[in-house]
Design a protein around this motif. Structure first.
Motif, PDB file in Angstrom:
ATOM      1  N   ARG A  75      -6.909  -1.493   2.215  1.00 10.99           N
ATOM      2  CA  ARG A  75      -7.065  -0.710   3.437  1.00 10.99           C
ATOM      3  C   ARG A  75      -6.689   0.821   3.142  1.00 10.99           C
ATOM      4  NH1 ARG A  75      -6.603  -3.042   8.931  1.00 10.99           N
ATOM      5  NH2 ARG A  75      -8.014  -4.207   8.235  1.00 10.99           N
ATOM      6  N   HIS A  76      -5.186   0.941   2.527  1.00 10.32           N
ATOM      7  CA  HIS A  76      -4.626   2.031   2.343  1.00 10.32           C
ATOM      8  C   HIS A  76      -4.991   2.884   1.077  1.00 10.32           C
ATOM      9  CE1 HIS A  76      -3.258   1.966   6.653  1.00 10.32           C
ATOM     10  NE2 HIS A  76      -2.919   0.986   6.547  1.00 10.32           N
ATOM     11  N   ARG A  77      -5.718   2.181  -0.044  1.00  6.44           N
ATOM     12  CA  ARG A  77      -5.971   2.574  -1.015  1.00  6.44           C
ATOM     13  C   ARG A  77      -4.836   2.765  -1.994  1.00  6.44           C
ATOM     14  NH1 ARG A  77      -8.313   5.290   2.575  1.00  6.44           N
ATOM     15  NH2 ARG A  77      -7.199   7.414   2.198  1.00  6.44           N
ATOM     16  N   LEU A  78      -3.865   1.830  -1.859  1.00  3.51           N
ATOM     17  CA  LEU A  78      -2.676   1.893  -2.704  1.00  3.51           C
ATOM     18  C   LEU A  78      -2.766   0.615  -3.692  1.00  3.51           C
ATOM     19  CD1 LEU A  78      -0.076   2.459   0.129  1.00  3.51           C
ATOM     20  CD2 LEU A  78      -0.741   3.937  -1.615  1.00  3.51           C
ATOM     21  N   GLN A  79      -2.349   1.037  -4.807  1.00  4.87           N
ATOM     22  CA  GLN A  79      -2.218  -0.024  -5.826  1.00  4.87           C
ATOM     23  C   GLN A  79      -0.650  -0.602  -6.312  1.00  4.87           C
ATOM     24  OE1 GLN A  79      -4.275   1.807  -9.236  1.00  4.87           O
ATOM     25  NE2 GLN A  79      -6.090   1.992  -8.002  1.00  4.87           N
ATOM     26  N   ARG A  80      -0.662  -1.593  -7.058  1.00 10.04           N
ATOM     27  CA  ARG A  80       0.880  -1.999  -7.403  1.00 10.04           C
ATOM     28  C   ARG A  80       1.453  -0.904  -8.047  1.00 10.04           C
ATOM     29  NH1 ARG A  80       3.319  -4.945 -11.470  1.00 10.04           N
ATOM     30  NH2 ARG A  80       4.839  -6.581 -10.465  1.00 10.04           N
ATOM     31  N   ASP A  81       1.104  -0.157  -8.746  1.00 15.71           N
ATOM     32  CA  ASP A  81       1.330   1.104  -9.528  1.00 15.71           C
ATOM     33  C   ASP A  81       2.086   1.924  -8.566  1.00 15.71           C
ATOM     34  OD1 ASP A  81       0.524  -0.106 -11.755  1.00 15.71           O
ATOM     35  OD2 ASP A  81      -1.148   1.471 -12.220  1.00 15.71           O
ATOM     36  N   ASP A  82       1.392   2.391  -7.266  1.00 19.67           N
ATOM     37  CA  ASP A  82       1.969   3.186  -6.278  1.00 19.67           C
ATOM     38  C   ASP A  82       3.388   2.442  -5.796  1.00 19.67           C
ATOM     39  OD1 ASP A  82      -0.152   4.848  -6.376  1.00 19.67           O
ATOM     40  OD2 ASP A  82      -1.300   3.648  -5.458  1.00 19.67           O
ATOM     41  N   LEU A  83       3.364   1.191  -5.743  1.00 23.00           N
ATOM     42  CA  LEU A  83       4.642   0.531  -5.107  1.00 23.00           C
ATOM     43  C   LEU A  83       5.875   0.525  -6.408  1.00 23.00           C
ATOM     44  CD1 LEU A  83       2.942  -2.573  -3.194  1.00 23.00           C
ATOM     45  CD2 LEU A  83       3.499  -0.319  -2.654  1.00 23.00           C
TER      46      LEU A  83
ATOM     47  N   HIS B 233       9.306  -9.958   1.238  1.00 22.06           N
ATOM     48  CA  HIS B 233       9.759 -11.138   0.707  1.00 22.06           C
ATOM     49  C   HIS B 233       9.208 -11.774  -0.592  1.00 22.06           C
ATOM     50  CE1 HIS B 233      13.392 -11.295   3.315  1.00 22.06           C
ATOM     51  NE2 HIS B 233      12.632 -11.159   4.162  1.00 22.06           N
ATOM     52  N   GLY B 234       8.762 -10.845  -1.260  1.00 19.90           N
ATOM     53  CA  GLY B 234       8.207 -11.494  -2.800  1.00 19.90           C
ATOM     54  C   GLY B 234       6.509 -11.647  -2.393  1.00 19.90           C
ATOM     55  N   GLU B 235       6.031 -11.022  -1.481  1.00 20.36           N
ATOM     56  CA  GLU B 235       4.684 -11.338  -1.261  1.00 20.36           C
ATOM     57  C   GLU B 235       3.983  -9.714  -1.176  1.00 20.36           C
ATOM     58  OE1 GLU B 235       1.325 -13.470   1.539  1.00 20.36           O
ATOM     59  OE2 GLU B 235       3.371 -13.962   1.787  1.00 20.36           O
ATOM     60  N   PHE B 236       3.022  -9.613  -1.783  1.00 23.69           N
ATOM     61  CA  PHE B 236       2.351  -8.372  -1.479  1.00 23.69           C
ATOM     62  C   PHE B 236       0.971  -8.510  -0.618  1.00 23.69           C
ATOM     63  CE2 PHE B 236       3.654  -7.960  -6.134  1.00 23.69           C
ATOM     64  CZ  PHE B 236       4.076  -6.655  -6.048  1.00 23.69           C
ATOM     65  N   ASN B 237       0.915  -7.586   0.261  1.00 23.27           N
ATOM     66  CA  ASN B 237       0.002  -7.668   1.461  1.00 23.27           C
ATOM     67  C   ASN B 237      -1.418  -7.118   0.889  1.00 23.27           C
ATOM     68  OD1 ASN B 237      -1.702  -7.313   3.677  1.00 23.27           O
ATOM     69  ND2 ASN B 237       0.052  -6.738   5.079  1.00 23.27           N
ATOM     70  N   GLU B 238      -2.063  -7.685   0.337  1.00 23.33           N
ATOM     71  CA  GLU B 238      -3.240  -7.196  -0.552  1.00 23.33           C
ATOM     72  C   GLU B 238      -4.430  -6.414   0.287  1.00 23.33           C
ATOM     73  OE1 GLU B 238      -3.817  -6.967  -3.749  1.00 23.33           O
ATOM     74  OE2 GLU B 238      -1.748  -8.105  -4.081  1.00 23.33           O
ATOM     75  N   VAL B 239      -4.386  -6.993   1.598  1.00 28.96           N
ATOM     76  CA  VAL B 239      -5.399  -6.380   2.765  1.00 28.96           C
ATOM     77  C   VAL B 239      -4.689  -4.983   3.175  1.00 28.96           C
ATOM     78  CG1 VAL B 239      -6.182  -6.640   5.033  1.00 28.96           C
ATOM     79  CG2 VAL B 239      -5.883  -8.638   3.629  1.00 28.96           C
ATOM     80  N   ALA B 240      -3.526  -4.758   3.277  1.00 22.77           N
ATOM     81  CA  ALA B 240      -2.910  -3.654   3.604  1.00 22.77           C
ATOM     82  C   ALA B 240      -2.906  -2.579   2.373  1.00 22.77           C
ATOM     83  CB  ALA B 240      -1.447  -3.476   4.070  1.00 22.77           C
ATOM     84  N   LYS B 241      -2.708  -3.153   1.317  1.00 15.19           N
ATOM     85  CA  LYS B 241      -2.727  -2.210  -0.111  1.00 15.19           C
ATOM     86  C   LYS B 241      -4.419  -1.617  -0.157  1.00 15.19           C
ATOM     87  CE  LYS B 241      -1.390  -3.760  -3.635  1.00 15.19           C
ATOM     88  NZ  LYS B 241      -1.200  -4.800  -4.710  1.00 15.19           N
TER      89      LYS B 241
ATOM     90  N   SER C 158       0.180   5.783  14.162  1.00 14.19           N
ATOM     91  CA  SER C 158      -0.088   4.660  13.556  1.00 14.19           C
ATOM     92  C   SER C 158       1.169   3.879  13.463  1.00 14.19           C
ATOM     93  CB  SER C 158      -0.826   4.913  12.486  1.00 14.19           C
ATOM     94  OG  SER C 158      -0.179   5.614  11.284  1.00 14.19           O
ATOM     95  N   LYS C 159       1.014   2.623  13.526  1.00 15.25           N
ATOM     96  CA  LYS C 159       2.066   1.575  13.345  1.00 15.25           C
ATOM     97  C   LYS C 159       2.481   1.414  11.630  1.00 15.25           C
ATOM     98  CE  LYS C 159       2.743  -1.303  16.995  1.00 15.25           C
ATOM     99  NZ  LYS C 159       4.143  -1.418  17.341  1.00 15.25           N
ATOM    100  N   PRO C 160       3.489   1.247  11.411  1.00 17.54           N
ATOM    101  CA  PRO C 160       4.099   0.955  10.086  1.00 17.54           C
ATOM    102  C   PRO C 160       3.676  -0.556   9.517  1.00 17.54           C
ATOM    103  CG  PRO C 160       6.120   0.724  11.531  1.00 17.54           C
ATOM    104  CD  PRO C 160       4.785   1.303  11.983  1.00 17.54           C
ATOM    105  N   VAL C 161       2.986  -0.473   8.170  1.00 15.74           N
ATOM    106  CA  VAL C 161       2.556  -1.625   7.779  1.00 15.74           C
ATOM    107  C   VAL C 161       3.420  -2.306   6.528  1.00 15.74           C
ATOM    108  CG1 VAL C 161       0.376  -2.590   6.561  1.00 15.74           C
ATOM    109  CG2 VAL C 161       0.166  -1.069   8.558  1.00 15.74           C
TER     110      VAL C 161
END
Length: 175
Positions: free
Chosen positions: A119-127, A109-117, A101-104
């Protein structure tokens, strides 16, 4: 029902003992013979083969219907198939896309990719956790956070000098 709960018989224990002594070193020899790549967890198929090794190893040790030669052959064939798959990926872009799979981008640059977060079941806390582990105090000090093909999170700091080619294969999910 419970008469064999703690102990069945000495023959079973002897079987398990002998098969363990024979098959475990055989697996080590097979894996060493095919190189370090066989032992990495880089993608989904590597994870599958790792789980399969454990399953086969335990089945060989406990199941009387599987001889040492049968078990060795199973593990050898699984390893050969894994090596063939990894070699074919070097020559086929289509197969490589299927297997790896490709890296996502999760943050860029200051912007969260909400779609990727999502889809991969990640939250801001994980980051936040991953940047804290790198000793970074703020998202302002981060250029990018990527979810790599092997499931790990990578953080690029702004102070890092990142050549353009490092991020060229990373995708931004829009849908």
């Amino acid at each position: 029902m419970f008469e064999t709960f703690l102990f069945d018989n000495w023959n079973d224990l002897l079987w398990i003992f002998l098969m363990s002594i024979l098959i475990y070193p055989s697996l080590i020899v097979i894996l060493r013979g095919f190189g370090k790549r066989t032992l990495t967890n880089v993608n989904m198929f590597d994870l599958i083969i790792t789980i399969a090794y454990g399953n086969v190893l335990s089945s060989i040790i406990i199941t009387h219907e599987i001889s040492y030669t049968d078990g060795f052959t199973i593990m050898f064939i699984m390893t050969v198939l894994q090596v063939i798959l990894s070699k074919l990926q070097m020559y086929s872009k289509t197969l490589k896309k299927l297997v790896k799979s490709k890296p996502v981008f999760l943050y860029y640059h200051g912007e969260f990719n909400e779609v990727a977060k999502n889809r991969h079941r990640l939250q801001r806390d994980d980051l936040l956790q991953v940047i804290r582990k790198k000793g970074i105090r703020s998202f302002a000090d981060v250029t990018a956070i990527t979810l790599e093909g092997d499931g790990t999170l990578a953080v690029m700091q702004k102070e890092d000098s990142i050549p353009d080619d490092v991020l060229e294969d990373v995708i931004w999910l829009d849908k």
